[in-house]
Design an enzyme around this catalytic site. Sequence first.
Site, short mmCIF file in Angstrom:
data_model
loop_
_atom_site.label_atom_id
_atom_site.label_comp_id
_atom_site.label_asym_id
_atom_site.label_seq_id
_atom_site.Cartn_x
_atom_site.Cartn_y
_atom_site.Cartn_z
N HIS A 1 6.38 0.14 -10.62
CA HIS A 1 6.39 -0.29 -9.35
C HIS A 1 5.52 0.66 -8.23
O HIS A 1 5.77 0.80 -6.97
CB HIS A 1 7.74 0.09 -8.50
CG HIS A 1 8.67 -1.15 -9.39
ND1 HIS A 1 8.59 -2.36 -9.02
CD2 HIS A 1 9.88 -0.91 -10.05
CE1 HIS A 1 9.54 -2.87 -9.85
NE2 HIS A 1 10.48 -2.01 -10.48
N GLU B 1 18.52 -4.87 -17.57
CA GLU B 1 18.94 -5.21 -16.13
C GLU B 1 18.75 -6.64 -15.86
O GLU B 1 18.17 -6.86 -14.61
CB GLU B 1 17.66 -4.27 -15.37
CG GLU B 1 16.41 -4.45 -15.92
CD GLU B 1 15.36 -3.50 -15.29
OE1 GLU B 1 15.91 -2.89 -14.11
OE2 GLU B 1 14.25 -3.32 -15.71
#
Length: 229
Positions: free
Chosen positions: A26, A127
Amino acid sequence: MNIAHPSSVEILGRAGFSVLCLDSEHSGFDLKDIFEGIRAAEGAGAQPLVRVPGSGPLISQVLDAGAAGVVVPRVSSAEEARSAASFVHFPPLGERGVGLARAGWYGESEDYRTDPERRSYLIVQIETKRGLASAEEICSVDGVDMIMVGPYDLAASMGVELWSEPHLAAVKEIFAAATLRGLATCLFVTQPEQVVQFSSLGVDLFLLGSDVLILAQGAAAILAAVAKS
């Protein structure tokens, strides 16, 4: 670590964080930044982890650079976990290539391939709803060392509120599957009190906040204090 500069890594390492995870999923870390960040973490006395964008050759590259382990996000099946393990581990467990890398001090030592104390660790993130459904199978894959829950993505994938009752139940289910297979567990949190709150789940490693969050919160606190003076 989201700021792709070794000074940020050094600052938080010297502050006392024992583990620093360089996030190339990210943020703007490229391979050169990762090399410099790993050196900075080691110099500051912290263990360097690298979160890679996904399973692939970058895993082997960052481990060759000296990372203690990798975090592989969005692992939703046993097949994806096996793919990641193949890049982490040397034969016969995996297919990682042998080279004159920094991890072996550029050919001076091959202990990093055989010494159990220097093995590279694979942390897989569960996730997604699909990952939750496949948690037992993922935890059964040889070469996986730790299971990390990405709480934000898990909540989004499930369509529930973060830390709501169904979300917490899913987190507990994933960790139970990991514990059953003798794997360590990891959780990302943003507040210090959450470390105490979730310690009852038997979490082995907390990744607490980020450099950008610490910077933003610190700046806001300073400005608030000045405004009151």
